[in-house]
Design a protein around this motif. Structure first.
Motif: not given
Length: 459
Positions: A163-168, A183-188
């Motif tokens: 989450f942190e790496k994806a800016g969440l 969130a899933a799209k951002a992480i991916s």
């Protein structure tokens, strides 16, 4: 089902078995050399669960001291939906069986298990059981047929580090399925990991589609006139599958491995390869103990996000006495159920002793939330008793604990749920692997197939 407004219990799971592996046949019970009753019980943890197995062995020793004339033989047999019914009908099962919450109503209706109400009422605290917990284990007359262990409610497990790496913000996990998708799209996209993973085989695809349908406001089974009917084609279930289809084919956020069972998902999550999946807090213990998750600080869990519903699926392990157990062994079985499963979830002394024993092992997980089996006041006392031995970061479970009371808790489909799950597995797999999958047609075909089987079973 009415919402349970109690907060989740902060009690360590003793043993959680996920894999649906094969059950070995057992021979009929025999008396011991000294005329002792030999009681064969499922629920013994495997050798890989060292703290759980040590605790089980201590329970057996303490039980035998308190109950001279009864010898307990533990079994690591686990529930297999493909072979269980035949073994139960043939009497080749133990004297205490362990089944998921999908099974009790079917077993009760088919008279394959024994009522234990009379023996349970002899226990001083029987009236303090949470009635919501006993309801799925009871018949229409109110007779109780089992004792629960570690009841749970499904939520959203997530990797705080990803989450942190994806800016969440890991302290503000998704509360809606639109937010999960984003969130899933951002992480991916930002980490290269699977943003969200959906289980899809060994009946677990149908199981997870059920909880997703609940979150969308749907049901997969109805009862009318004492008969159960599958209801797969409702709008909620179609929307739930539509979400998975969009995440797979439009967002490409479900990863490359699309045919997964729960062990596959937890293993990959423990390795830091999965951003989110539907699971319970008990997943923490499996990730740490069974799959050697090194960065356990990355573990986070939240209530199940919603999309038009206000519910999450509840389940757990249920211990029952089969019809094949004779009167003597049935009485011994209920003594074991009360001693091994009911009492530790009620007694502050027992809970503290178990927590202390488990905390001595560095691989243990004491403090993982479960649902309360008894009332809120008793649970608060349990929480206080085990507090010195808690070795998990409770802050990482806080979103789940705080949000769970706002949701309705819905049990799994009460009649032959595994039949439903088997049929829905193929639907989930088609949606994940075929871009042109026709969701309404797939659901209609599965519904027709299952209803034919349910009708035949209920004649």
């Amino acid at each position: 089902m009415s919402p349970i407004t109690r907060r989740a219990a902060v009690l360590g799971c003793v043993a959680v078995t996920v894999a649906l592996s094969g059950c070995a046949a057992v021979t009929p019970s025999k008396s011991g050399a000294n005329g002792d009753v030999v009681l064969r019980v499922q629920g013994m943890p495997p050798a890989t669960d060292k703290p759980g197995l040590a605790l089980f062995k201590k329970q057996v020793s303490d039980f035998e001291k308190a109950n001279p004339g009864i010898k307990v033989q533990g079994s690591t047999t686990v529930f297999d939906p493909l072979t269980f019914s035949a073994k139960l009908a043939g009497g080749s099962v133990e004297d205490v069986i362990k089944v998921p919450l999908t099974e009790p109503q079917r077993l009760i209706q088919q008279k394959q298990v024994q009522p234990i109400t009379g023996q349970l009422k002899a226990w001083d605290h029987f009236k303090e059981f949470n009635p919501q917990v006993l309801k799925p284990l009871s018949d229409s007359a109110g007779d109780v047929y089992g004792v629960p262990q570690n009841p749970y409610a499904q939520g959203l497990v997530y990797n705080r580090e990803l989450f942190e790496k994806a800016g969440l913000d890991p302290d503000k996990p998704p509360t809606t399925w639109d937010e999960v998708r984003a969130a899933a799209k951002a992480i991916s996209e930002k980490t290269g990991k699977a943003g969200f993973v959906q289980e899809s085989k060994e009946n677990q695809g149908g199981w997870q589609l059920t909880m997703l349908s609940y979150a969308f406001g749907g049901d997969l089974q109805t009862q009318q006139g004492g008969k159960y009917t599958a209801t797969f084609t409702g709008e909620a279930t179609q929307k739930a599958l539509g979400l998975l289809k969009d995440m797979r084919w439009k967002d490409d956020s479900l990863g490359k491995n699309l045919l997964n069972n729960q062990n596959d998902v937890i293993k990959n999550f423990a390795a830091g390869q999965v951003g989110m999946f539907m699971g319970s807090p008990g997943t923490y213990r499996l990730a740490k103990m069974q799959f050697s998750m090194e960065n356990t600080d990355a573990f986070g869990v939240a209530p199940l996000p919603q999309a038009g519903g206000n519910a999450t699926l509840t389940g757990g392990d249920i211990y029952m006495v089969p019809k094949s157990a004779d009167t003597q062994r049935a009485a011994a079985a209920v003594k074991w159920l009360t001693f091994a499963y009911a009492q530790p979830q009620y007694s502050t002394d027992a809970a503290a002793q178990q927590a202390k024993a488990l905390s001595a092992d560095p691989k243990s997980a004491v403090g993982v939330p479960t649902l309360p089996v008894f009332d809120a006041a008793r649970q608060a006392q349990i929480n206080a008793a085990i507090k010195p031995y808690v070795n998990v970061k409770l802050d990482h479970f806080k979103p789940y604990i705080d949000g769970l009371s706002k949701l309705d808790l819905k049990p799994e489909p009460p009649y032959q749920a595994q039949q439903l799950y088997t049929a829905l597995d193929t639907v989930v797999q088609a949606v994940l692997t075929k871009r042109d999958a026709d969701i309404p047609s797939l659901l209609a075909a599965a519904e027709k197939d299952v209803n034919a089987k349910l009708a035949a079973a209920q004649k």
